[in-house]
Design an enzyme around this catalytic site. Structure first.
Site, mmCIF file in Angstrom:
data_model
loop_
_atom_site.group_PDB
_atom_site.id
_atom_site.type_symbol
_atom_site.label_atom_id
_atom_site.label_comp_id
_atom_site.label_asym_id
_atom_site.label_seq_id
_atom_site.Cartn_x
_atom_site.Cartn_y
_atom_site.Cartn_z
ATOM 1 N N ASN A 18 0.846 -1.195 0.000
ATOM 2 C CA ASN A 18 0.000 0.000 0.000
ATOM 3 C C ASN A 18 0.889 1.256 0.000
ATOM 4 O O ASN A 18 1.608 1.525 0.964
ATOM 5 C CB ASN A 18 -0.887 -0.066 1.263
ATOM 6 C CG ASN A 18 -1.811 1.118 1.404
ATOM 7 O OD1 ASN A 18 -1.439 2.252 1.111
ATOM 8 N ND2 ASN A 18 -3.016 0.857 1.876
ATOM 9 N N ASP A 77 -2.021 -3.477 10.292
ATOM 10 C CA ASP A 77 -3.359 -3.797 9.814
ATOM 11 C C ASP A 77 -4.259 -2.716 10.372
ATOM 12 O O ASP A 77 -4.195 -2.384 11.564
ATOM 13 C CB ASP A 77 -3.832 -5.188 10.243
ATOM 14 C CG ASP A 77 -4.951 -5.655 9.319
ATOM 15 O OD1 ASP A 77 -4.708 -5.751 8.101
ATOM 16 O OD2 ASP A 77 -6.078 -5.879 9.792
ATOM 17 N N SER A 78 -5.028 -2.129 9.499
ATOM 18 C CA SER A 78 -5.780 -0.963 9.927
ATOM 19 C C SER A 78 -7.115 -0.927 9.234
ATOM 20 O O SER A 78 -7.359 -1.678 8.287
ATOM 21 C CB SER A 78 -4.974 0.295 9.617
ATOM 22 O OG SER A 78 -4.536 0.272 8.281
ATOM 23 N N PHE A 161 -5.411 8.837 1.370
ATOM 24 C CA PHE A 161 -5.817 7.648 0.609
ATOM 25 C C PHE A 161 -7.036 7.026 1.276
ATOM 26 O O PHE A 161 -7.500 7.491 2.322
ATOM 27 C CB PHE A 161 -4.657 6.632 0.526
ATOM 28 C CG PHE A 161 -4.257 6.034 1.849
ATOM 29 C CD1 PHE A 161 -3.437 6.721 2.728
ATOM 30 C CD2 PHE A 161 -4.706 4.772 2.227
ATOM 31 C CE1 PHE A 161 -3.064 6.172 3.944
ATOM 32 C CE2 PHE A 161 -4.340 4.213 3.450
ATOM 33 C CZ PHE A 161 -3.517 4.922 4.312
ATOM 34 N N GLY A 162 -7.519 5.929 0.685
ATOM 35 C CA GLY A 162 -8.604 5.149 1.291
ATOM 36 C C GLY A 162 -9.809 6.000 1.666
ATOM 37 O O GLY A 162 -10.346 6.769 0.854
HETATM 38 P P1 IMP Z 1 -5.064 -3.338 5.297
HETATM 39 O O1 IMP Z 1 -4.588 -2.922 6.652
HETATM 40 O O2 IMP Z 1 -3.981 -3.279 4.272
HETATM 41 O O3 IMP Z 1 -5.845 -4.600 5.324
HETATM 42 O O4 IMP Z 1 -6.082 -2.251 4.768
HETATM 43 C C1 IMP Z 1 -6.502 -1.211 5.547
HETATM 44 C C2 IMP Z 1 -7.521 -0.399 4.777
HETATM 45 O O5 IMP Z 1 -8.127 0.474 5.735
HETATM 46 C C3 IMP Z 1 -6.902 0.498 3.742
HETATM 47 O O6 IMP Z 1 -6.881 -0.057 2.462
HETATM 48 C C4 IMP Z 1 -7.857 1.691 3.778
HETATM 49 O O7 IMP Z 1 -8.998 1.364 3.092
HETATM 50 C C5 IMP Z 1 -8.274 1.759 5.227
HETATM 51 N N1 IMP Z 1 -7.387 2.678 5.944
HETATM 52 C C6 IMP Z 1 -6.458 2.345 6.875
HETATM 53 N N2 IMP Z 1 -5.811 3.454 7.294
HETATM 54 C C7 IMP Z 1 -6.323 4.481 6.602
HETATM 55 C C8 IMP Z 1 -6.035 5.890 6.590
HETATM 56 O O8 IMP Z 1 -5.168 6.430 7.274
HETATM 57 N N3 IMP Z 1 -6.797 6.599 5.750
HETATM 58 C C9 IMP Z 1 -7.758 6.074 4.969
HETATM 59 N N4 IMP Z 1 -8.046 4.788 4.930
HETATM 60 C C10 IMP Z 1 -7.331 3.990 5.746
#
Ligand code: IMP
Length: 203
Positions: A18, A77-78, A161-162
């Site tokens: 990411n 993981d978030s 992002f996201g």
């Molecule tokens: P993973 O931790 O890669 O499974 O995905 C975490 C998902 O949570 C990301 O793709 C975003 O969709 C969302 N996310 C996590 N942190 C943020 C942030 O700081 N801003 C916006 N979206 C976030």
């Protein structure tokens, strides 16, 4: 300004592809004198996120990257946890954006969030991040950070992002997509988890 790095961590693999997370962690680690190597730069495979919690998923990603490289590995993981949706999308935040062709479309994920919230008066939400740091010697460390806030509609801003364009931190009048990367560090779940890690391992 770079601080003396007295820890054993000189090089850390960041187990993610990411780009948003890579940018944020590189910025956070820079003053500690730690070289961050992105998993995407090494073409590391990303394991399937089969865990039931942020901690489980962060650990499985960090363990896989550590095993593949023989170096300490950090994974985050978030996700966004919305109170009125009983914590959804939570660990499924990235999956909510996934399209049939495997690409991610966050405009669609935000629209889904808006639809599911419908006219619920409770717009409260929190971004949560759990960091797992795993060493080749078998040490495992976990750190959590939360950013409390609420969901706004329509989306605003084009930075970040996201789900950043629909999230406003408590006490702020701007979404995470309307503030600079520098400013986001003052509020963000990832920065808070990072500061817990820094305090435990780098001071
Ligand atoms: P993973 O931790 O890669 O499974 O995905 C975490 C998902 O949570 C990301 O793709 C975003 O969709 C969302 N996310 C996590 N942190 C943020 C942030 O700081 N801003 C916006 N979206 C976030």
């Amino acid at each position: 300004m770079e601080m003396a790095n007295k820890s054993i961590f000189k090089k850390i693999i960041l187990a993610t592809h990411n780009q948003g997370k890579i940018r944020e962690f590189s910025r956070l680690f820079a003053p500690l004198g730690v070289e961050i190597i992105a998993g995407s730069a090494l073409d590391l495979e990303e394991p399937e996120e089969t865990g039931n919690s942020f901690a489980d998923n962060a650990l499985l990603k960090a363990r896989a990257a550590c095993k593949a490289t023989g170096l300490p590995a950090l994974a985050d993981d978030s996700g966004l946890c919305v109170t009125a949706l009983k914590g959804a999308p939570g660990i499924y935040s990235a999956r909510w954006a996934e399209q049939a062709d495997g690409q991610k479309d966050f405009a669609k994920a935000m629209a889904k969030l808006h639809r599911e919230l419908a006219d619920s008066p409770d717009r409260s939400a929190a971004f949560v991040a759990v960091l797992a740091l795993v060493t080749p010697e078998g040490q495992e460390h976990l750190f959590e950070g939360r950013a409390e806030g609420h969901i706004i509609w329509p989306p605003r801003g084009d930075q970040g992002f996201g789900y950043d364009p629909v999230f406003m931190a408590r006490g702020s009048t701007k979404t995470f997509a309307e503030i600079s990367a520098q400013e986001k560090q003052n509020f963000s779940h990832r920065a808070k988890a990072f500061h817990a890690l820094q305090e435990a391992l780098f001071t």
